[in-house]
Design an enzyme around this catalytic site. Structure first.
Site, PDB file in Angstrom:
ATOM      1  N   GLU A 163     -10.197 106.598  -1.839  1.00 42.27           N
ATOM      2  CA  GLU A 163     -10.343 105.145  -1.913  1.00 42.27           C
ATOM      3  C   GLU A 163      -9.135 104.494  -2.588  1.00 42.27           C
ATOM      4  OE1 GLU A 163     -13.816 104.157  -4.170  1.00 42.27           O
ATOM      5  OE2 GLU A 163     -12.791 104.314  -6.084  1.00 42.27           O
ATOM      6  N   ASP A 214     -23.119 102.882  -7.549  1.00 43.02           N
ATOM      7  CA  ASP A 214     -21.729 102.703  -7.963  1.00 43.02           C
ATOM      8  C   ASP A 214     -21.607 101.959  -9.293  1.00 43.02           C
ATOM      9  OD1 ASP A 214     -18.991 102.923  -7.691  1.00 43.02           O
ATOM     10  OD2 ASP A 214     -18.918 101.970  -5.720  1.00 43.02           O
TER      11      ASP A 214
END
Length: 833
Positions: free
Chosen positions: A417, A362
């Site tokens: 998200e 990420d």
């Protein structure tokens, strides 16, 4: 763009490429190289001005064409994930137009044409032609005119591609920076999707800048204004997928243009995954939560579970074994910065040796060459050790699914998200655009089907259909298992989805209205429709899928945002009218008449391999014996070794490296055949004893750990639920440099192996929880030795406890009835041997 005060000469055709409905033509007017394309005889791409800057020199159409070479690119490769898995065939026409600038610089324009689009790139000389060791690549001069375009679907440029996508008439498009892929429509129904392919560590990513100067156009703009290159350097492919919307959606051109694998191939295991972070952002810290989601994945017959931030390496092997017994594989989250550099990358081999199957990396958030060099390193190392990779906070796909098949997905999308951080960040219109743009170029980890999203405008049918409409090598279904179980039709449909697709078709829709996608696995078709706008009826041309009779299970929106099912049959050529709600959708499964419609089964639970001992001591450079079942495969912590016994199939000699130090642990993974390619797994730990001297426990490995609020923190306070979110350990205004930060309910166990004599520590409530209290205890070999009650503001309690001969030591905290939850600091805990 080249400007001139006098009329330019009439362009002269240099070369023409023809593939099916597409024709690409390169012309030269003495100053410009111009590349255009037609689709079914109608203009699809107006003449593109081509060129690149090298060492400050503009390489365009000035100078001379020194040669034209024609090639046929014919190859096959295996697609392990994507719109159509299996063998793919590439059959492209290619031209190399060799040029020499007025200064004598040699360069080449490379053209490719396939049945679904056009691509071009620049090659800067050859090592023989340009003896300079390094060159400077500067501004790209590619100018893509859009005079003939009617409408565009764009997103504002951001290096991690998470802004909303919108549709806008070209006349209303404001100049600015946009991101690939960018879709435009042409009169007559043709569409062109612009993107890139084949980026490696020698390049940087680019994005289109829309300008109206000299007419509406896109300027291709790399992230790095200049780049040091070697002679022979090739820029990434500039890619134009051309055709009807159905042709665009089905295209694999971005993958087809990428190079074949050059190193070891890790064949991925595509599929479906349970993922706890979306419904509980701190759940990655809790083994119990991960087991609950793993059990749900097995119940659904899925393949994976993703553990997001907060996990502790202490319990990951236990989760791997628990999951493997159910045919489930474990994936771990990591920030890219924790995998930056050779030493950090060595973690990947350690994780793989525990039995971990993949990683989610990420926050890369860059298109620069420096970051692509990092991508290159992690791509190669993850391939070498055999880990699947899912990139988040990342670039978009540019063909790595072909070059590095173990790359199973990317984010590069404003996905579910965003519901966690904002009230209503995702519109149905944004969702509908994705199948025609972002998802065309590769896997897209939107993390779909979030029924419990607050303030969402999409219907349940729309949410459920995202599991079909969006493609990802691993699809992470984001909601809590209980939210799926509350909707039995949805729960069953998500179980029925296959792990891979053999064919993908667009059956209807457009980026402004709806998307109706059909995907085939074997003899079954799985259909999903998502719509934006008012309630209406959509036509499902089910008869286009098969000339034979089909049995169909249809799940649609019902009254009050519920789901309802219909069973029906259809025959070749028939269409079904399906009602959709406001911002609604539907799903369906169609199979040959008389064959089972619902085929999913839960996964069985198999026993773990027998392993003895599970925990034992070993000295640096010394050996120990591990007993396992016959035929086992052994993985072990890098630097350690495991050799099979000569006289039997059960025993292995485990050797610790001579460089190991007190407390170091070798994790041995024992694997035996399981189901669906996932081995049954068990683990053993061999721990180096604490030698003479003092040993800080804040640096020592845990044998096991649990904490109520996030992970156990080392050398900082507990903080919140995320890892490393605490502050300096502080008690009654005094700070302490080392220790363990935990919450009011925790247990941290260390393996001593009889090698320590004394525990010294202090314990107190951290100042970050005023007016709080808790109980703490210390257990030796499972028996409580000391118990204290702690309150905020009190000075630390100093402890000195004998542990002679003890094998385990547990530091435990428990809530105090009626008291506010406390955060506890074990200050400077250390063992004396």
């Amino acid at each position: 763009m080249i400007t001139s005060t006098s009329p330019l000469p009439t362009p002269v055709a240099v070369t023409e490429l023809v593939e099916g409905d597409l024709t690409a033509t390169l012309t030269h007017d003495g100053e410009r190289l111009l590349l255009s394309a037609t689709h079914n005889g109608a203009p699809a791409i107006d003449p593109i001005e081509l060129g690149i800057t090298v060492n400050g020199e503009a390489l365009t159409g000035t100078g001379e064409i020194t040669g034209i070479h024609q090639e046929r690119i014919a190859e096959t490769y295996t697609a392990y994930t994507g719109k159509a898995t299996g063998t793919r065939t590439v059959d492209h026409a290619e031209r190399h137009i060799e040029l020499r600038s007025p200064r004598g610089t040699e360069w080449t324009l490379i053209l490719r044409l396939g049945h679904d689009g056009l691509a071009f790139r620049y090659q800067i000389g050859t090592a023989a032609a340009i003896p300079t060791d390094t060159l400077t690549l500067g501004t790209e001069l590619t100018r893509i005119p859009l005079e003939g375009a009617q409408r565009a679907w764009v997103l504002d440029y951001q290096t991690w591609y998470e802004t909303p996508r919108v549709g806008v008439d070209l006349a209303d498009l404001t100049p600015g920076d946009f991101g690939f892929p960018l879709l435009v429509s042409r009169p007559g129904g043709a569409h062109v999707l612009w993107s890139e392919s084949d980026i490696d560590a020698t390049n940087s990513g680019a994005h289109p800048v829309f300008t109206r100067e000299g007419g509406p156009a896109l300027l291709v703009t790399p992230a790095d204004p200049t780049l040091s290159i070697l002679a022979g350097h090739r820029t990434p492919w500039r890619v134009a997928i051309i055709g009807s919307l159905a042709q665009v959606v089905a295209s694999t051109l971005v993958d087809d243009l990428a190079p074949a694998p050059s190193g070891p191939i890790t064949a991925p295991r595509p599929g479906r995954a349970a993922w706890s972070w979306w419904s509980s952002q701190y759940s990655g810290a809790y083994l119990s939560d991960q087991k609950r989601f793993t059990e749900y994945a097995a119940e659904q017959g899925w393949e994976h579970v993703l553990v997001d931030c907060g996990w502790d390496e202490t319990w990951v092997p236990e989760l791997v074994a628990f999951a493997a017994a159910r045919g489930i594989q474990v994936h771990l989250w990591s920030s890219w910065s924790d995998l930056d550099g050779a030493e950090a990358l060595s973690k990947l081999e350690r994780w793989r040796n525990w039995g971990v199957a993949g990683i989610k990396v990420d926050f890369m958030e860059s298109e620069g060459n420096r970051r692509y060099r990092w991508y290159d390193a992690i791509l190669r190392e993850s391939a070498r050790v055999g880990l699947m990779v899912n990139f988040h906070g990342s670039v978009i796909p540019r063909g790595w699914a072909k070059t590095y098949p173990h790359v199973v997905s990317y984010e590069g999308i404003r996905g579910a998200e965003y519901y966690v951080f904002y009230g209503n960040p995702l519109s149905a219109a944004h969702n509908v655009i994705q199948p025609f743009t972002r998802n065309v170029v590769g896997a897209m980890d939107y993390t779909p089907v979030t029924f419990s999203a607050p303030e969402r405008e999409t219907s349940d049918g729309h949410e459920l259909a995202l599991g079909i409409v969006y493609e990802s090598g691993i699809t992470h279904f984001a909601d809590d298992p209980d939210r799926y179980r509350e909707r039995p039709l949805a729960n069953r449909f998500l179980a029925e989805l296959p792990a891979t697709w053999h064919e993908t078709r667009l059956l209807g829709g457009d980026p402004d209205s709806h998307a109706l996608i059909a995907r085939r696995h074997g003899d079954a078709w799985y259909l999903g429709a998502i719509a934006t706008g008012v309630a209406r009826t959509l036509s499902l041309p089910i008869g286009e899928l098969s000339g034979a009779s089909l049995d169909i299970w249809l799940v649609t929106d019902g009254p009050g945002n519920t789901l309802e099912e219909t069973l029906l049959s259809a025959h070749g050529g028939e269409a079904i009218e399906v009602p959709v709600a406001i911002n609604g959708g539907f799903v369906a499964i169609a199979v040959p008449a008389g064959t089972p419609l619902l085929r999913a089964k839960p996964r069985a639970v198999l026993p773990e391999p027998a392993v003895e001992p599970r925990v034992a001591t070993i000295t640096a450079g010394g050996t120990a014996t591990l007993h396992s079942e016959p035929g086992a495969r052994i993985r072990i912590t890098p630097g350690w070794s495991a050799l099979p016994a000569r006289d039997n199939e059960r025993d292995w000699t485990i050797t610790a490296p001579a460089s190991a130090s007190a407390g170091d642990t070798g994790v041995v993974t024992v694997e035996l055949p399981g189901t669906d390619g996932v081995p049954r797994t068990a683990h053993a730990r061999f721990v180096l004893p604490f030698g003479e001297g003092e040993h800080p426990l804040s640096d020592a490995p845990f044998l096991s750990c649990h904490n109520e609020v996030g992970p156990v923190e080392r050398n900082e306070s507990n903080g919140g639920g995320d890892p490393h979110d605490g502050t300096t350990l502080t008690v009654a205004g005094t700070t302490y440099p080392s220790g363990l930060g935990v919450s009011h309910n925790s247990a941290v166990t260390f393996f001593l192996g009889g090698s320590a004599s004394t525990l010294r520590t202090a314990v107190a409530v951290d100042d970050e929880t005023p007016d709080a209290a808790a109980q703490v205890s210390i257990e030796i070999d499972g028996t409580e030795h000391t118990r204290l009650t702690l309150r905020s503001g009190e000075a630390p309690h100093d402890l000195e406890i004998p542990v002679v001969g003890a094998h385990t030591l547990t530091l435990r905290t428990q809530p105090l009835d009626g008291a506010a939850p406390a955060h506890i600091d074990w200050l400077n805990p250390r063992l004396q041997s």
